[in-house]
Design a protein around this motif. Structure first.
Motif, short mmCIF file in Angstrom:
data_model
loop_
_atom_site.label_atom_id
_atom_site.label_comp_id
_atom_site.label_asym_id
_atom_site.label_seq_id
_atom_site.Cartn_x
_atom_site.Cartn_y
_atom_site.Cartn_z
N LYS A 1 1.42 1.84 1.24
CA LYS A 1 1.71 2.73 2.37
C LYS A 1 2.84 2.14 3.22
N GLU A 2 2.78 0.84 3.44
CA GLU A 2 3.81 0.17 4.23
C GLU A 2 5.17 0.29 3.56
N ILE A 3 5.21 0.12 2.24
CA ILE A 3 6.47 0.24 1.50
C ILE A 3 7.01 1.67 1.59
N GLU A 4 6.11 2.66 1.44
CA GLU A 4 6.53 4.06 1.54
C GLU A 4 7.11 4.38 2.91
N GLN B 1 -9.82 -3.65 4.78
CA GLN B 1 -8.67 -2.95 4.20
C GLN B 1 -8.68 -3.07 2.67
N PHE B 2 -8.22 -2.03 2.02
CA PHE B 2 -7.88 -2.09 0.62
C PHE B 2 -6.40 -2.44 0.60
N CYS B 3 -6.10 -3.69 0.39
CA CYS B 3 -4.75 -4.22 0.58
C CYS B 3 -3.72 -3.55 -0.31
N ASN B 4 -4.08 -3.17 -1.52
CA ASN B 4 -3.14 -2.48 -2.41
C ASN B 4 -2.63 -1.20 -1.76
N GLU B 5 -3.55 -0.39 -1.22
CA GLU B 5 -3.16 0.85 -0.57
C GLU B 5 -2.37 0.58 0.70
#
Length: 139
Positions: free
Chosen positions: A132-135, A124-128
């Motif tokens: 995405k989770e926040i969105e 995973q690219f944790c930043n993305e």
């Protein structure tokens, strides 16, 4: 039939990931590491041939660090041998899942395929992922 997993890599990656696996899952005598090119006079072909001869009567899974690398290519010479499975792209999530189940299945090809598919999701690219989770939470 006995089964064995051999982790094989350039340098100490194989023994390092085995150490991590043992820390998480405990020691498993059926799993060993081959650190290649650690000495000047290391002979990869001779080492692989010896390992294959020693494990000729076993169902053997070899997991190498790099597809197309010399270590993978040397084991590739045995690809048509029965009860031999070669996987490239050694990583800890894959290894944890495979090692937890490989002794208790009679369908090793399906286990390898399933484990490869599920372990791909652990990269995973944790930043993305975080964004995405926040969105999704805000929606």
């Amino acid at each position: 039939m006995d089964r064995k997993i051999i982790l094989a890599s350039h340098g100490k990656f194989a023994s390092g990931i085995l150490s991590s696996l043992e820390l998480i899952c405990g020691k498993n005598e059926a799993i060993s590491a081959l650190d290649c090119y650690m000495t000047e006079n290391f002979d990869l072909k001779q080492t692989v041939d010896q390992l294959m001869a020693e494990n000729a009567e076993k169902e053997l899974i070899v997991i190498t660090d790099l597809f197309g690398g010399s270590v993978n290519n040397e084991f590739l010479r045995y690809i048509k041998q029965s009860n031999f499975y070669l996987i490239a792209g050694l990583n800890l999530p894959f290894l944890i899942e495979l090692s937890a189940q490989f002794a208790n299945t009679d369908r090793i090809v399906e286990l390898i395929t399933q484990t490869l598919n599920s372990s791909k999701e652990t990269i995973q690219f944790c930043n993305e992922s975080f964004n995405k989770e926040i969105e999704e939470e805000e929606f």
